[in-house]
Scaffold this active site. Structure first.
Site, PDB file in Angstrom:
ATOM      1  N   ALA A 115       2.798  -0.528   9.284  1.00 21.70           N
ATOM      2  CA  ALA A 115       3.961  -1.371   9.612  1.00 21.70           C
ATOM      3  C   ALA A 115       3.953  -2.641   8.765  1.00 21.70           C
ATOM      4  CB  ALA A 115       3.947  -1.727  11.099  1.00 21.70           C
ATOM      5  N   TYR A 123      -1.303  -1.251  10.219  1.00 18.62           N
ATOM      6  CA  TYR A 123      -1.401  -1.507   8.777  1.00 18.62           C
ATOM      7  C   TYR A 123      -0.162  -0.968   8.058  1.00 18.62           C
ATOM      8  CZ  TYR A 123      -3.665  -1.409   4.113  1.00 18.62           C
ATOM      9  OH  TYR A 123      -4.000  -1.597   2.782  1.00 18.62           O
ATOM     10  N   SER A 172       0.861  -1.187   0.000  1.00 18.42           N
ATOM     11  CA  SER A 172       0.000   0.000   0.000  1.00 18.42           C
ATOM     12  C   SER A 172       0.891   1.228   0.000  1.00 18.42           C
ATOM     13  CB  SER A 172      -0.880   0.027   1.252  1.00 18.42           C
ATOM     14  OG  SER A 172      -1.435   1.328   1.429  1.00 18.42           O
ATOM     15  N   LYS A 219       2.472  -3.111   5.838  1.00 15.61           N
ATOM     16  CA  LYS A 219       2.649  -2.822   4.405  1.00 15.61           C
ATOM     17  C   LYS A 219       4.083  -2.398   4.092  1.00 15.61           C
ATOM     18  CE  LYS A 219      -1.409  -3.988   3.008  1.00 15.61           C
ATOM     19  NZ  LYS A 219      -1.559  -5.116   2.064  1.00 15.61           N
ATOM     20  N   ILE A 248      -8.348   2.822  -3.040  1.00 14.21           N
ATOM     21  CA  ILE A 248      -9.121   2.164  -4.105  1.00 14.21           C
ATOM     22  C   ILE A 248     -10.492   1.819  -3.523  1.00 14.21           C
ATOM     23  CG2 ILE A 248      -9.178   0.183  -5.684  1.00 14.21           C
ATOM     24  CD1 ILE A 248      -6.686   2.001  -6.090  1.00 14.21           C
TER      25      ILE A 248
HETATM   26  N1  LIG Z   1      -8.561  -0.663  -1.162  1.00  7.59           N
HETATM   27  C1  LIG Z   1      -7.517   0.120  -0.968  1.00  7.59           C
HETATM   28  O1  LIG Z   1      -7.638   1.343  -0.853  1.00  7.59           O
HETATM   29  C2  LIG Z   1      -6.151  -0.464  -0.893  1.00  7.59           C
HETATM   30  C3  LIG Z   1      -5.049   0.411  -1.018  1.00  7.59           C
HETATM   31  C4  LIG Z   1      -3.772  -0.115  -0.929  1.00  7.59           C
HETATM   32  C5  LIG Z   1      -3.582  -1.454  -0.720  1.00  7.59           C
HETATM   33  N2  LIG Z   1      -4.655  -2.277  -0.596  1.00  7.59           N
HETATM   34  C6  LIG Z   1      -4.393  -3.694  -0.374  1.00  7.59           C
HETATM   35  O2  LIG Z   1      -4.948  -4.429  -1.436  1.00  7.59           O
HETATM   36  C7  LIG Z   1      -5.233  -5.761  -0.991  1.00  7.59           C
HETATM   37  C8  LIG Z   1      -6.642  -6.115  -1.375  1.00  7.59           C
HETATM   38  O3  LIG Z   1      -7.526  -5.250  -0.681  1.00  7.59           O
HETATM   39  P1  LIG Z   1      -8.933  -4.828  -1.267  1.00  7.59           P
HETATM   40  O4  LIG Z   1      -9.011  -3.358  -1.203  1.00  7.59           O
HETATM   41  O5  LIG Z   1      -9.178  -5.525  -2.544  1.00  7.59           O
HETATM   42  O6  LIG Z   1      -9.867  -5.374  -0.097  1.00  7.59           O
HETATM   43  P2  LIG Z   1     -11.089  -6.401  -0.074  1.00  7.59           P
HETATM   44  O7  LIG Z   1     -11.575  -6.384   1.311  1.00  7.59           O
HETATM   45  O8  LIG Z   1     -12.036  -6.071  -1.177  1.00  7.59           O
HETATM   46  O9  LIG Z   1     -10.379  -7.791  -0.411  1.00  7.59           O
HETATM   47  C9  LIG Z   1      -9.544  -8.425   0.515  1.00  7.59           C
HETATM   48  C10 LIG Z   1      -9.830  -9.918   0.456  1.00  7.59           C
HETATM   49  O10 LIG Z   1      -8.926 -10.566   1.366  1.00  7.59           O
HETATM   50  C11 LIG Z   1      -9.654 -11.592   2.015  1.00  7.59           C
HETATM   51  N3  LIG Z   1      -9.028 -11.937   3.286  1.00  7.59           N
HETATM   52  C12 LIG Z   1      -8.990 -11.196   4.427  1.00  7.59           C
HETATM   53  N4  LIG Z   1      -8.361 -11.860   5.395  1.00  7.59           N
HETATM   54  C13 LIG Z   1      -7.970 -13.060   4.864  1.00  7.59           C
HETATM   55  C14 LIG Z   1      -7.279 -14.182   5.371  1.00  7.59           C
HETATM   56  N5  LIG Z   1      -6.869 -14.219   6.646  1.00  7.59           N
HETATM   57  N6  LIG Z   1      -7.043 -15.220   4.540  1.00  7.59           N
HETATM   58  C15 LIG Z   1      -7.457 -15.200   3.253  1.00  7.59           C
HETATM   59  N7  LIG Z   1      -8.154 -14.163   2.718  1.00  7.59           N
HETATM   60  C16 LIG Z   1      -8.387 -13.104   3.514  1.00  7.59           C
HETATM   61  C17 LIG Z   1     -11.041 -11.022   2.213  1.00  7.59           C
HETATM   62  O11 LIG Z   1     -12.013 -12.036   2.448  1.00  7.59           O
HETATM   63  C18 LIG Z   1     -11.253 -10.275   0.895  1.00  7.59           C
HETATM   64  O12 LIG Z   1     -11.871 -11.102  -0.074  1.00  7.59           O
HETATM   65  C19 LIG Z   1      -5.006  -5.759   0.524  1.00  7.59           C
HETATM   66  O13 LIG Z   1      -3.744  -6.334   0.801  1.00  7.59           O
HETATM   67  C20 LIG Z   1      -5.010  -4.284   0.870  1.00  7.59           C
HETATM   68  O14 LIG Z   1      -4.280  -4.008   2.016  1.00  7.59           O
HETATM   69  C21 LIG Z   1      -5.934  -1.828  -0.692  1.00  7.59           C
END
Ligand SMILES: NC(=O)c1ccc[n+]([C@@H]2O[C@H](COP(=O)([O-])OP(=O)(O)OC[C@H]3O[C@@H](n4cnc5c(N)ncnc54)[C@H](O)[C@@H]3O)[C@@H](O)[C@H]2O)c1
Length: 249
Positions: A157, A155, A142, A159, A188
């Site tokens: 830490a 979070y 992230s 990332k 996002i």
């Molecule tokens: N959405 C944002 O703004 C954003 C920004 C930067 C980084 N990210 C990162 O992108 C990645 C995806 O996030 P997203 O925004 O698509 O979120 P999301 O919540 O839509 O998807 C995350 C998925 O991870 C699954 N999950 C959670 N804990 C789990 C576990 N212990 N084992 C297996 N699956 C698990 C959830 O069920 C979910 O389907 C994450 O690593 C998040 O930190 C998101």
């Protein structure tokens, strides 16, 4: 010819958001998929959607915190699909807690999913890539792991740890022709950030030069670039930032 024709990919967190968008794009580019998520119903639905493009897409419930489950899933993926070419670690959790209220339990849980989960997936997928003579590992970090953020120390830490882990693995796995990179998206629109306060979201949006949050479909093409050849061939140890200009390293 589609860009991932004949390739196999394992994607964690494939049931929602960025992981699901990457699964759909990889399927449309011809990859056979093994899709992991703790939410079985959601990941089943994504697998059905991906299968409709003609590729093999298998869904499995896996908690990325559980080493034995992750290892069994990687072994099953390699057996069923004939090997693992690409791993995308997208599973993640986030909650907003001011540091002065942050419990060790919430800290540990976030580190376990967001950092240890990335380690476990790479740890148990990489031996299959070594056997195959190469591969691509793509870890979703992230932009907060680069610039920090309030109410999100746990979070941030995790990332930042993903970026460090990515660099270390890039160096150590290069002799096996495994390229390891991270993607550090900006905010996002996915279920992950729905729970953040309106104040946080408004303040964040105001900081973005592009002036808006992104969509999962705007992140997935970066994961396609890193998985593809020749496009991804020269990237390793890098952190690519589809982040609306939030971070300019
Ligand atoms: N959405 C944002 O703004 C954003 C920004 C930067 C980084 N990210 C990162 O992108 C990645 C995806 O996030 P997203 O925004 O698509 O979120 P999301 O919540 O839509 O998807 C995350 C998925 O991870 C699954 N999950 C959670 N804990 C789990 C576990 N212990 N084992 C297996 N699956 C698990 C959830 O069920 C979910 O389907 C994450 O690593 C998040 O930190 C998101």
């Amino acid at each position: 010819m589609t860009q991932l024709h004949g390739k196999t990919a394992v994607i964690t967190g494939a049931g929602s958001g960025i992981g699901a968008a990457i699964a759909r794009l990889y399927a449309s580019e011809g990859a056979n998929l093994f899709l992991l998520d703790v939410d079985k119903a959601q990941v089943d639905a994504v697998a059905v959607e991906c299968s409709s493009t003609g590729v093999t897409a298998v869904a499995r419930r896996v908690d990325v915190m559980e080493s034995d489950d992750v290892r069994a899933a990687m072994d099953a993926a390699a057996e069923l699909l004939g090997g693992i070419d690409i791993l995308v670690s997208s599973a993640g959790i986030l909650d907003e807690t001011p540091f002065l209220e942050l419990s060790p339990e919430v800290y540990d849980r976030t580190m376990n999913v967001d950092l240890r989960g990335v380690f476990l997936a790479a740890r148990w997928a990489a031996p299959h890539m070594v056997k195959r003579g190469g591969g691509r590992i793509i870890n979703i970090s992230s932009q907060l792991g680069i610039k920090g953020g309030t109410g999100l120390a746990h979070y941030v830490a995790a990332k930042a740890g993903v970026i460090g882990l990515t660099k270390a693995l890039a160096l150590e796995l290069a002799p096996h022709s495994i390229l390891v990179n991270a993607i550090a998206p900006g905010p996002i629109f996915t279920p992950l950030i729905e729970g953040l306060s309106d104040e946080w979201k408004a303040a964040k949006q105001a900081e973005l030069p592009v002036g808006r949050f992104g969509t999962p479909e705007e992140v997935a093409p970066t994961a396609l670039l890193l998985a593809s050849s020749p496009g991804g061939n020269l990237y390793t140890g890098q952190t690519l930032g589809p982040n609306s200009g939030d971070v300019m390293p």
